[in-house]
Design a protein around this motif. Structure first.
Motif, short mmCIF file in Angstrom:
data_model
loop_
_atom_site.label_atom_id
_atom_site.label_comp_id
_atom_site.label_asym_id
_atom_site.label_seq_id
_atom_site.Cartn_x
_atom_site.Cartn_y
_atom_site.Cartn_z
N VAL A 1 -57.95 45.00 -56.74
CA VAL A 1 -58.49 44.41 -55.52
C VAL A 1 -58.51 45.48 -54.44
N THR A 2 -59.67 45.62 -53.77
CA THR A 2 -59.81 46.59 -52.69
C THR A 2 -60.21 45.86 -51.41
N LEU A 3 -60.22 46.61 -50.31
CA LEU A 3 -60.64 46.02 -49.04
C LEU A 3 -62.09 45.54 -49.10
N ARG A 4 -62.94 46.27 -49.79
CA ARG A 4 -64.34 45.84 -49.91
C ARG A 4 -64.45 44.53 -50.68
N ASP A 5 -63.57 44.35 -51.66
CA ASP A 5 -63.55 43.09 -52.40
C ASP A 5 -63.22 41.93 -51.47
N LEU A 6 -62.28 42.17 -50.54
CA LEU A 6 -61.88 41.10 -49.62
C LEU A 6 -63.02 40.72 -48.67
N GLY A 7 -63.92 41.67 -48.41
CA GLY A 7 -65.02 41.39 -47.49
C GLY A 7 -65.95 40.30 -47.95
N SER A 8 -65.89 39.95 -49.21
CA SER A 8 -66.75 38.89 -49.75
C SER A 8 -66.13 37.50 -49.59
N HIS A 9 -64.95 37.43 -49.00
CA HIS A 9 -64.25 36.16 -48.89
C HIS A 9 -63.74 35.95 -47.46
N PRO A 10 -63.61 34.70 -47.02
CA PRO A 10 -62.96 34.45 -45.73
C PRO A 10 -61.49 34.86 -45.82
N LEU A 11 -60.98 35.45 -44.73
CA LEU A 11 -59.62 35.97 -44.75
C LEU A 11 -58.71 35.19 -43.81
#
Length: 307
Positions: free
Chosen positions: A182-192
Motif C-alpha cells: 500500500v502506497t500513498l497514491r493507493d490511498l488517494g483512490s479512497h476517502p480517508l
C-alpha cells in the motif's frame, strides 16, 4: 564579616572600579567603599591598591578573592537546595497530554510522584500536540506528552516513548485489505479518515504527501483513534493510524503499512531545558514507568501513538 561585604569585594575585584561595582550591586559608591573598608579592618589588611585609576588587588586581596567566591557560591547552593525542597513541599506541576489517549505509564508516574510529594499540586490538561508544544515553550506547561513527526520540537528536550510507522486500517473485504503493498497514491483512490491538523500523526502524513506532491482528500477527521476505527469499520473510509493503534482493532480492521511513509510517528515527553526540581522528579518516575513492562491490558492505549 558579612556576605554582602564579600559580594562587594568580588564585584570591585572583577570590575576593577568602585563606581562600576556599585552599579553592579545596586548601591552607592560610598556604600561599597565603606563596606570594603570594614572588611579590611576586620581582616587586618588592605585588599585593594587605590593609588591608581583602577582598583588593583593587593597580595592580600588576591589571596582572599577565591575564598570569597567560594563562600558566595556555597551560599547560593544552600539557597538553591532549600528552594528546591520547598518547591517539592508546596509547588505546582502542570502536565499536558495529547487528546484522546490513555497512557497508563504516565498516570502511574503521576501517582508515584503524588505519593512521594503530596504537597505539590498536579494539573493535567489535554490538547493537540502543536498547542502543547507552544505551552511548554511559553512556560505555562512544565511537561507534555505529545505526538511528533520524527524530530524533537526546536528548543525543547524530549524522551521518545514510541516510534512507529503509519498504517492504513480497513475492514475485511476492502480492496486494500488484500493488497500486498500500500502506497500513498493507493490511498488517494479512497476517502480517508485522519487525525486533525496539529496532531503528530497528521503532521507525519501531511509531510509525506507533500514530499510527493500529493493532495489526498480527507473525508473525515477525528481526534481519537476509537472514533477513527469505528468510522473505518463502517466502511466510511481508510483510517490512517499508527501501528500500535491499529493493533488494538485487529478484530475488525486489517492494517497495511504505508510503504512510502518512512517518517516515524513519535510519542514523546517534552520539556524545557531550564526545569525545576518537581519536573526532574516527575521525569525520573516517567523514565521508570515507561521502561517497565506493561501489565496485561495496560501500556499505551488507543490514541497514544500520535495525537
Amino acid at each position: 564579616m558579612e556576605l554582602r561585604q564579600l559580594e562587594y569585594f568580588v564585584a570591585v575585584a572583577e570590575e576593577q572600579n568602585f563606581t562600576r561595582a556599585a552599579e553592579r550591586v545596586h548601591i552607592s559608591q560610598s556604600g561599597v567603599s565603606a563596606q570594603i573598608r570594614r572588611l579590611e579592618q576586620e581582616l587586618g589588611a588592605e585588599l585593594f591598591d587605590r593609588s591608581g585609576r583602577t582598583a588593583t588587588l593587593t597580595v592580600a586581596g588576591k589571596a582572599a578573592l577565591e575564598h570569597a567566591r567560594t563562600a558566595l557560591a556555597a551560599t547560593g547552593a544552600l539557597a538553591q537546595a532549600v528552594g528546591e525542597v520547598s518547591d517539592l513541599i508546596r509547588g505546582r506541576l502542570t502536565v499536558g497530554m495529547v487528546v484522546g489517549c490513555t497512557v497508563t505509564p504516565l498516570f502511574d508516574a503521576l501517582a508515584d510522584f503524588h505519593r512521594a510529594h503530596p504537597g505539590v499540586e498536579i494539573a493535567l490538561l489535554e490538547d493537540n500536540s502543536d498547542r502543547l508544544v507552544q505551552a511548554v515553550r511559553a512556560g505555562s506547561l512544565d511537561l507534555a506528552l505529545i505526538g511528533s513527526a520524527a524530530t524533537t520540537p526546536d528548543g525543547l528536550e524530549a524522551l521518545t516513548i514510541v516510534s512507529e510507522r503509519l498504517v492504513a486500517a480497513v475492514p475485511p473485504g476492502h480492496p486494500l485489505a488484500g493488497a500486498d503493498r500500500v502506497t500513498l497514491r493507493d490511498l488517494g483512490s479512497h476517502p480517508l479518515i485522519c487525525m486533525p491538523p496539529g496532531t503528530g500523526l497528521r503532521t507525519v502524513f501531511d509531510r509525506a504527501c507533500a514530499a510527493q506532491g500529493l493532495h489526498p482528500a480527507i473525508a473525515l477527521e477525528a481526534g481519537a483513534s476509537d472514533a477513527m476505527a469505528d468510522l473505518a469499520a463502517r466502511g466510511l473510509g481508510v483510517a490512517v493510524l499508527s501501528a500500535s493503534m491499529a493493533e488494538s482493532y485487529r478484530d475488525r480492521l486489517t492494517a497495511r503499512t504505508i510503504d512510502d511513509v518512512e517518517i516515524p510517528a513519535l510519542l514523546c515527553l517534552v520539556w524545557r531545558d531550564a526545569r525545576g526540581p518537581a519536573v526532574r522528579e516527575l521525569l525520573l518516575r516517567c523514565r521508570r514507568a515507561f521502561a517497565a513492562p506493561p501489565p496485561v491490558g495496560g501500556g499505551v492505549a488507543p490514541g497514544g501513538g500520535g495525537a
